[in-house]
Design a protein around this motif. Structure first.
Motif, short mmCIF file in Angstrom:
data_model
loop_
_atom_site.label_atom_id
_atom_site.label_comp_id
_atom_site.label_asym_id
_atom_site.label_seq_id
_atom_site.Cartn_x
_atom_site.Cartn_y
_atom_site.Cartn_z
N UNK A 160 0.83 -1.20 0.00
CA UNK A 160 0.00 0.00 0.00
C UNK A 160 0.87 1.26 0.00
N UNK A 161 1.94 1.25 0.78
CA UNK A 161 2.80 2.44 0.85
C UNK A 161 3.47 2.72 -0.49
N UNK A 162 3.78 1.67 -1.25
CA UNK A 162 4.36 1.87 -2.58
C UNK A 162 3.39 2.62 -3.50
N UNK A 163 2.11 2.31 -3.38
CA UNK A 163 1.10 3.00 -4.19
C UNK A 163 0.99 4.46 -3.75
N UNK A 164 1.04 4.70 -2.46
CA UNK A 164 1.00 6.07 -1.95
C UNK A 164 2.16 6.88 -2.51
N UNK A 165 3.34 6.29 -2.57
CA UNK A 165 4.51 6.99 -3.11
C UNK A 165 4.42 7.17 -4.62
N UNK A 166 3.68 6.31 -5.30
CA UNK A 166 3.43 6.52 -6.72
C UNK A 166 2.61 7.80 -6.92
N UNK A 167 1.66 8.03 -6.02
CA UNK A 167 0.82 9.23 -6.11
C UNK A 167 1.62 10.47 -5.74
N UNK A 168 2.37 10.38 -4.66
CA UNK A 168 3.16 11.53 -4.19
C UNK A 168 4.51 11.03 -3.68
N UNK A 169 5.53 11.07 -4.54
CA UNK A 169 6.85 10.57 -4.15
C UNK A 169 7.46 11.32 -2.98
N UNK A 170 6.95 12.51 -2.67
CA UNK A 170 7.49 13.29 -1.57
C UNK A 170 6.69 13.13 -0.27
N UNK A 171 5.66 12.30 -0.31
CA UNK A 171 4.85 12.14 0.91
C UNK A 171 5.72 11.54 2.02
N UNK A 172 5.78 12.20 3.19
CA UNK A 172 6.78 11.81 4.20
C UNK A 172 6.41 10.59 5.04
N UNK A 173 5.14 10.16 5.02
CA UNK A 173 4.72 9.10 5.95
C UNK A 173 3.93 8.00 5.22
N UNK A 174 4.50 7.39 4.20
CA UNK A 174 3.73 6.40 3.43
C UNK A 174 3.35 5.14 4.22
N UNK A 175 4.28 4.64 5.05
CA UNK A 175 3.97 3.44 5.83
C UNK A 175 2.98 3.74 6.95
N UNK A 176 3.11 4.91 7.55
CA UNK A 176 2.17 5.31 8.60
C UNK A 176 0.76 5.45 8.03
N UNK A 177 0.65 6.06 6.86
CA UNK A 177 -0.67 6.22 6.25
C UNK A 177 -1.24 4.86 5.86
N UNK A 178 -0.41 4.00 5.28
CA UNK A 178 -0.88 2.68 4.86
C UNK A 178 -1.40 1.87 6.04
N UNK A 179 -0.63 1.80 7.12
CA UNK A 179 -1.07 1.02 8.28
C UNK A 179 -2.27 1.66 8.95
N UNK A 180 -2.32 2.99 8.98
CA UNK A 180 -3.46 3.66 9.60
C UNK A 180 -4.75 3.47 8.80
N UNK A 181 -4.67 3.44 7.49
CA UNK A 181 -5.87 3.19 6.70
C UNK A 181 -6.42 1.80 6.97
N UNK A 182 -5.51 0.82 7.09
CA UNK A 182 -5.96 -0.54 7.39
C UNK A 182 -6.56 -0.62 8.79
N UNK A 183 -5.84 -0.08 9.79
CA UNK A 183 -6.34 -0.14 11.16
C UNK A 183 -7.61 0.69 11.33
N UNK A 184 -7.69 1.82 10.62
CA UNK A 184 -8.88 2.66 10.69
C UNK A 184 -10.10 1.90 10.20
#
Length: 224
Positions: A160-184
């Motif tokens: 999931x974090x790899x896809x987030x970085x495809x959208x925004x390569x400068x996004x600083x928290x891709x793993x945090x966002x990926x895990x939070x979306x799942x846990x959310x």
């Protein structure tokens, strides 16, 4: 969506691979249903043996204790989810479309059918929502992490974090966002059912749609 799927899990989770025998597959099937029904605290191998008309000794040949059995089942879920995400996003070029598919998969994964007859996907999903965090919110998490027990979760988050970085390569928290979306996703299903004042998801008839809408809202604010 019926697919053939082979689940590979850390061999340290089990003494004998339950997927390789009829008895082992019955242990998987009945433990999902019984943990989902009783809750992890009330579940034990004696009750499982009675439920599947077997013996405690036979279950102990596969799993050292009920904690490792729970972690095995939750790891199975993480691997299955990651597999379904990869299948559904295969050959999709637009990363934003990929993320939309991922969010939908988080929410609707219980409706999928991986063509494995000893796993009730809906019951497994409910079990993970209610009991999943108990597999790693433990005092032994660091030791178990050193043994690679959470690799399936990490690989799913990396997908999931790899896809987030495809959208925004400068996004600083891709793993945090990926895990939070799942846990959310899981937290708000749980809150909606049991602790409704902790969420704004209050329509049980459209619970899945409302959770997905919420996920899309947060993503739109963080990845404009």
């Amino acid at each position: 969506m019926a697919v053939n799927i082979s689940i590979t899990l850390n061999p340290g989770l089990y003494l004998k691979d339950p997927q390789q025998s009829n008895l082992g597959r019955r242990i998987i099937k009945h433990s999902i249903l019984l943990i989902e029904k009783l809750g992890f605290e009330q579940f034990n191998f004696k009750k499982l043996a009675e439920n599947m008309k077997s013996t405690e000794a036979s279950i102990y040949r596969y799993f050292e204790n009920k904690h490792l059995l729970l972690l095995y089942l939750v790891s199975w879920y993480w691997e299955w989810l990651n597999y379904m995400i990869q299948i559904k996003t295969f050959n999709i070029e637009d990363p934003r479309k990929k993320l939309e598919i991922i969010l939908h998969t988080f929410v609707s994964i219980s409706e999928e059918n991986p063509a494995i007859d000893y796993v009730n996907e809906s019951a497994l999903h409910r079990m993970v929502i209610a009991e999943g965090t108990k597999s790693y919110h433990t005092k032994g998490v660091d030791e178990e992490n050193s043994k690679g027990f959470f690799l399936n979760y990490k690989e799913m988050v990396s997908t999931v974090s790899d896809v987030i970085l495809e959208i925004d390569p400068e996004f600083p928290y891709p793993h945090a966002l990926a895990s939070n979306l799942f846990e959310m996703t899981n937290n708000h299903f749980y809150f909606s059912d049991h602790l409704p004042r902790l969420t704004d998801i209050d329509n049980k008839a459209s619970q899945h749609e409302e959770v997905e809408k919420m996920l899309r809202f947060f993503v739109s604010k963080l990845l404009p």
